[in-house]
Design an enzyme around this catalytic site. Structure first.
Site, mmCIF file in Angstrom:
data_model
loop_
_atom_site.group_PDB
_atom_site.id
_atom_site.type_symbol
_atom_site.label_atom_id
_atom_site.label_comp_id
_atom_site.label_asym_id
_atom_site.label_seq_id
_atom_site.Cartn_x
_atom_site.Cartn_y
_atom_site.Cartn_z
ATOM 1 N N HIS A 33 0.838 -1.207 0.000
ATOM 2 C CA HIS A 33 0.000 0.000 0.000
ATOM 3 C C HIS A 33 0.872 1.255 0.000
ATOM 4 O O HIS A 33 0.687 2.154 -0.839
ATOM 5 C CB HIS A 33 -0.897 -0.022 1.239
ATOM 6 C CG HIS A 33 -1.822 1.149 1.347
ATOM 7 N ND1 HIS A 33 -3.178 1.054 1.115
ATOM 8 C CD2 HIS A 33 -1.602 2.452 1.666
ATOM 9 C CE1 HIS A 33 -3.736 2.238 1.273
ATOM 10 N NE2 HIS A 33 -2.796 3.104 1.615
ATOM 11 N N GLU A 34 1.826 1.322 0.911
ATOM 12 C CA GLU A 34 2.670 2.515 1.009
ATOM 13 C C GLU A 34 3.651 2.594 -0.161
ATOM 14 O O GLU A 34 3.948 3.688 -0.656
ATOM 15 C CB GLU A 34 3.418 2.525 2.345
ATOM 16 C CG GLU A 34 2.516 2.514 3.576
ATOM 17 C CD GLU A 34 1.522 3.669 3.595
ATOM 18 O OE1 GLU A 34 1.805 4.728 2.998
ATOM 19 O OE2 GLU A 34 0.457 3.506 4.213
ATOM 20 N N HIS A 37 1.848 4.185 -3.089
ATOM 21 C CA HIS A 37 1.803 5.647 -2.958
ATOM 22 C C HIS A 37 3.135 6.263 -3.372
ATOM 23 O O HIS A 37 3.188 7.212 -4.161
ATOM 24 C CB HIS A 37 1.518 6.042 -1.503
ATOM 25 C CG HIS A 37 0.105 5.854 -1.067
ATOM 26 N ND1 HIS A 37 -0.990 6.216 -1.846
ATOM 27 C CD2 HIS A 37 -0.404 5.386 0.104
ATOM 28 C CE1 HIS A 37 -2.104 5.970 -1.166
ATOM 29 N NE2 HIS A 37 -1.771 5.457 0.003
#
Length: 227
Positions: A33-34, A37
Site C-alpha cells: 500500500h505505502e 503511494h
C-alpha cells in the site's frame, strides 16, 4: 495458546490463534500500500518519498510501531504515511488522485492475486483444504484483510485515502471547506472507532461492500477456473 477468557485475550482485538495469520497478511498489505503511494508519486515527478527510501517493498521501512501494535489491541492501525509534495506534480489534481488511489488498489491486487493462487492450488494443484487448516486461515487472512483495507481506505473520512481523493476532485471553494473541517472530522473518526457507535456506522458498510468485492473477484476468475 491462551484459552478463551485468558489474561492475554482480554487485551487483544483478535483471538490469539489468529494473530500470526493477521500479521502475515498485514505485512504485505501495509508494505505494498505505502510502496504504491511512493512509487506513483515518484513516477509523477515528486522525488520526496524516493529520497526518504520509501520506494521499497521492505515492510520494516513502512511499518509504524504504534500503528502496528494498535492493529492487535484496537482492531485497526496504520503504517507510516508516505511524504508527498504535490508542488512537484505536473498535473496536481490528476496526479494527486492517482497517487492516493494507488494504495487501496495495491490492497485489492494482493487480495485478487491471493484468491487466484488459492484457486490454482485447489483447482489445478490438487490441494484438498481441511477446515480451519493453516493454509485456509492464511489465505482467508490475505484475501479478507486486504479487501477490508481496500474498502476501509476509500471511506471519505480523514485521514483516509478516500478523503484525499474527495479533496482533489472537489471544486476549489469546497476543497477549502473540507480542509477547514478536517480536524473535526478526524476527531469524529476516532470517536467512531473507539466507541460502539462505530459498529452501527461501519458495520453495514463492511458487511455489504466486503462481500461484494469478493464476489466481484470470484466473478472475474469464474471463467478461468470453471467455478
Amino acid at each position: 495458546m491462551v484459552k478463551e477468557g485468558g489474561k492475554l485475550e482480554r487485551f487483544l482485538a483478535y483471538p490469539p490463534d489468529q494473530i500470526l495469520f493477521i500479521a502475515l497478511a498485514l505485512l504485505p498489505g501495509f508494505a505494498l500500500h505505502e510502496f504504491a503511494h511512493a512509487y506513483t508519486a515518484w513516477r509523477f515527478g515528486d522525488p520526496t518519498a524516493k529520497r526518504e527510501g520509501r520506494v521499497t517493498l521492505n515492510p520494516l521501512v513502512h511499518l509504524d510501531p504504534i500503528g502496528t501494535i494498535a492493529v492487535f489491541l484496537l482492531g485497526f492501525g496504520w503504517a507510516k504515511p508516505v511524504p508527498v509534495n504535490r508542488f512537484h506534480f505536473r498535473r496536481p489534481r490528476l496526479a494527486g488522485v492517482l497517487v492516493t488511489l494507488a494504495g487501496p488498489l495495491a490492497n485489492l491486487l494482493i487480495a485478487f492475486v491471493s484468491l487466484f493462487l488459492w484457486h490454482v492450488l485447489t483447482q489445478w494443484g490438487g490441494v484438498v483444504p481441511t477446515e480451519d487448516s493453516a493454509l485456509v486461515r492464511m489465505f482467508d487472512a490475505l484475501i479478507g484483510i486486504n479487501i477490508v483495507l481496500f474498502v476501509f481506505n476509500l471511506l471519505p473520512l480523514p485521514p483516509l485515502d478516500g478523503y484525499r481523493i474527495l479533496e482533489d476532485l472537489a471544486p476549489p471553494h469546497l476543497r477549502v471547506r473540507l480542509t477547514q473541517l478536517e480536524t473535526y472530522a478526524i476527531v469524529l473518526f476516532l470517536v467512531l472507532f473507539v466507541t460502539p457507535l462505530g459498529d452501527r456506522v461501519f458495520g453495514p458498510i463492511f458487511s455489504t461492500l466486503v462481500p461484494s468485492v469478493y464476489a466481484g473477484m470470484e466473478a472475474v476468475l469464474r471463467p478461468l477456473f470453471g467455478l
